[in-house]
Design a protein around this motif. Structure first.
Motif, PDB file in Angstrom:
ATOM      1  N   GLU A   1       1.579   5.239  -0.011  1.00 37.23           N
ATOM      2  CA  GLU A   1       0.981   6.370   1.059  1.00 37.23           C
ATOM      3  C   GLU A   1       0.389   7.086   0.717  1.00 37.23           C
ATOM      4  OE1 GLU A   1       2.692   7.069   4.266  1.00 37.23           O
ATOM      5  OE2 GLU A   1       3.714   5.186   4.138  1.00 37.23           O
TER       6      GLU A   1
ATOM      7  N   ILE B   1      -7.976   4.526   3.526  1.00 32.99           N
ATOM      8  CA  ILE B   1      -7.657   2.999   4.067  1.00 32.99           C
ATOM      9  C   ILE B   1      -8.661   3.466   5.263  1.00 32.99           C
ATOM     10  CG2 ILE B   1      -6.742   2.044   6.376  1.00 32.99           C
ATOM     11  CD1 ILE B   1      -5.248   1.308   3.125  1.00 32.99           C
TER      12      ILE B   1
ATOM     13  N   PHE C   1       2.922  -0.121   4.206  1.00 32.84           N
ATOM     14  CA  PHE C   1       2.867   0.319   2.811  1.00 32.84           C
ATOM     15  C   PHE C   1       4.319   0.726   2.616  1.00 32.84           C
ATOM     16  CE2 PHE C   1      -0.155   2.484   6.170  1.00 32.84           C
ATOM     17  CZ  PHE C   1      -1.167   2.633   5.477  1.00 32.84           C
TER      18      PHE C   1
ATOM     19  N   VAL D   1       0.549  -1.774  -0.665  1.00 30.56           N
ATOM     20  CA  VAL D   1      -0.311   0.300   0.036  1.00 30.56           C
ATOM     21  C   VAL D   1       1.237   1.359  -0.015  1.00 30.56           C
ATOM     22  CG1 VAL D   1      -1.457   0.837   1.036  1.00 30.56           C
ATOM     23  CG2 VAL D   1      -1.631  -1.220   1.362  1.00 30.56           C
TER      24      VAL D   1
ATOM     25  N   LEU E   1      -5.889   1.780   9.754  1.00 32.35           N
ATOM     26  CA  LEU E   1      -4.946   2.835   9.875  1.00 32.35           C
ATOM     27  C   LEU E   1      -4.681   2.469  11.124  1.00 32.35           C
ATOM     28  CD1 LEU E   1      -3.064   4.418   7.844  1.00 32.35           C
ATOM     29  CD2 LEU E   1      -5.034   6.616   8.030  1.00 32.35           C
ATOM     30  N   GLU E   2      -5.647   2.848  11.811  1.00 33.60           N
ATOM     31  CA  GLU E   2      -4.756   3.207  14.039  1.00 33.60           C
ATOM     32  C   GLU E   2      -4.525   2.270  14.594  1.00 33.60           C
ATOM     33  OE1 GLU E   2      -4.932   5.982  15.034  1.00 33.60           O
ATOM     34  OE2 GLU E   2      -4.946   7.048  12.240  1.00 33.60           O
TER      35      GLU E   2
ATOM     36  N   GLU F   1      -1.992   6.264  -0.897  1.00 32.13           N
ATOM     37  CA  GLU F   1      -3.391   5.449  -0.642  1.00 32.13           C
ATOM     38  C   GLU F   1      -4.181   5.407   0.641  1.00 32.13           C
ATOM     39  OE1 GLU F   1      -2.403   1.712  -2.386  1.00 32.13           O
ATOM     40  OE2 GLU F   1      -1.966   2.874  -3.993  1.00 32.13           O
ATOM     41  N   LYS F   2      -3.147   5.969   1.369  1.00 29.21           N
ATOM     42  CA  LYS F   2      -3.688   6.305   3.105  1.00 29.21           C
ATOM     43  C   LYS F   2      -4.934   6.682   2.983  1.00 29.21           C
ATOM     44  CE  LYS F   2       0.807   5.743   5.664  1.00 29.21           C
ATOM     45  NZ  LYS F   2       1.290   6.642   7.188  1.00 29.21           N
TER      46      LYS F   2
ATOM     47  N   HIS G   1       2.078  -1.462  10.501  1.00 30.89           N
ATOM     48  CA  HIS G   1       2.238  -0.953   9.085  1.00 30.89           C
ATOM     49  C   HIS G   1       3.454  -0.605   8.662  1.00 30.89           C
ATOM     50  CE1 HIS G   1      -0.006   3.929  10.503  1.00 30.89           C
ATOM     51  NE2 HIS G   1      -0.677   2.247  10.037  1.00 30.89           N
TER      52      HIS G   1
ATOM     53  N   ASN H   1      -9.831   3.598   9.279  1.00 28.15           N
ATOM     54  CA  ASN H   1      -9.558   3.651  11.060  1.00 28.15           C
ATOM     55  C   ASN H   1      -8.759   2.420  11.216  1.00 28.15           C
ATOM     56  OD1 ASN H   1      -8.991   7.185   9.864  1.00 28.15           O
ATOM     57  ND2 ASN H   1     -10.905   7.609  11.679  1.00 28.15           N
TER      58      ASN H   1
END
Length: 295
Positions: free
Chosen positions: A206, A212, A226, A204, A217-218, A208-209, A222, A214
């Protein structure tokens, strides 16, 4: 509180964060795991009494879901290809798309064995040697080990903590997999030759964040997700170079890929002299998997 009341409380608490279908999925997973009730029990036992201690735990889980923590991490487990897997914050949560990759690999091997001919030499006469690079929970090699005979499977990951979970998952599923701690980007040589090399590496970008959710992502690591926008195929290039050295004659390489970089990944493989490249879509119609052979 009775079961019917808790369901109303649960649905209302999450209604502004998740769609109804997802809330229902969470609810049924929760009552099965914590109350040992089935979906049908919401109809048969709507007045099931939840004691105060359990109710407090269920409400705490509801609060964690409100913060978009993945239900798999909360429960500490998930299912992949019909098998149970332990998951935590050190591992990616296995995805349905990866199940499709596993299904493809299994079918390829089984069909070729039935036909008694394959791009993989002597497939009927020896155990296949398979390597999974970037294994995470171990879901790919463990699923293969549970569904294929005459295979010798190894798996690599850079994360010591992920490998601890992968080994637990292998024990949980009675799967024989050799797990190896290795930083593939800083590796110039693998331990042996392999008939099949598989990888679902970080892909993935950066940029494309923004796409994503939460909860991913959270919470999810990572390190396993990524890559930079400038060199998004860094893992694929490295693994392809290693595969050229360490695939047996007519060996096969399988990748899960970034849906937006299918063309670029195919071109990279062709430039590195791989043949018979097949780009395959997932159930959602996205370019998601690749197969290539090195002759």
């Amino acid at each position: 509180m009775i079961l019917k009341e808790f369901r109303n409380y649960f649905s209302e608490a999450l209604s502004e964060i998740y769609p109804k279908t997802e809330i229902d999925t969470f609810f049924f997973l929760l009552i099965e795991e914590k109350l040992h009730l089935q979906r049908i029990d919401t109809v048969l036992k709507p007045d099931f009494l939840i004691d105060d201690d359990m109710l407090l735990r269920l409400k705490n889980i509801t609060k964690r879901l409100q913060k978009e923590e993945p239900i798999q991490y909360i429960l500490g487990k998930t299912e992949f290809y019909g098998l149970p897997f332990i998951v935590n914050e050190n591992t990616l949560i296995p995805r349905p798309e990866t199940e499709e990759l596993v299904e493809w690999i299994i079918k390829e091997i089984q069909e070729k064995r039935i036909k008694s001919k394959d791009v993989i030499s002597n497939i009927n006469e020896k155990s296949l040697s398979i390597l999974d690079i970037g294994t995470g929970t171990g879901c790919i090699p463990i699923s293969l080990a549970n569904n294929l005979k005459c295979v010798k499977i190894s798996a690599i990951d850079v994360s010591k903590k992920a490998l601890q979970i992968a080994r637990k998952n292998a024990n949980l599923n009675n799967a024989e997999v050799d797990f190896i701690e290795m930083d593939i980007l800083n590796t110039n040589k693998l331990n042996q030759q392999y008939d099949i090399i598989i990888s679902n590496p970080p892909y993935v970008r950066e940029l494309e964040k923004v796409e994503i959710n939460n909860n991913v992502l959270e919470n999810e690591p990572h390190l396993a997700l990524f890559v930079t926008d400038e060199n998004p195929l860094i893992f694929y290039k490295k693994i392809t170079d290693l595969a050229k050295q360490h695939l047996t004659k007519n060996g096969v390489l399988f990748f899960e890929i970034n849906q937006y970089l299918g063309k670029e990944t195919v071109e990279m493989l062709a430039e590195k002299d791989f043949k018979n490249i097949i780009l395959k879509k997932d159930l959602f119609g996205n370019n998601r998997m690749l197969k290539a052979s090195f002759i």
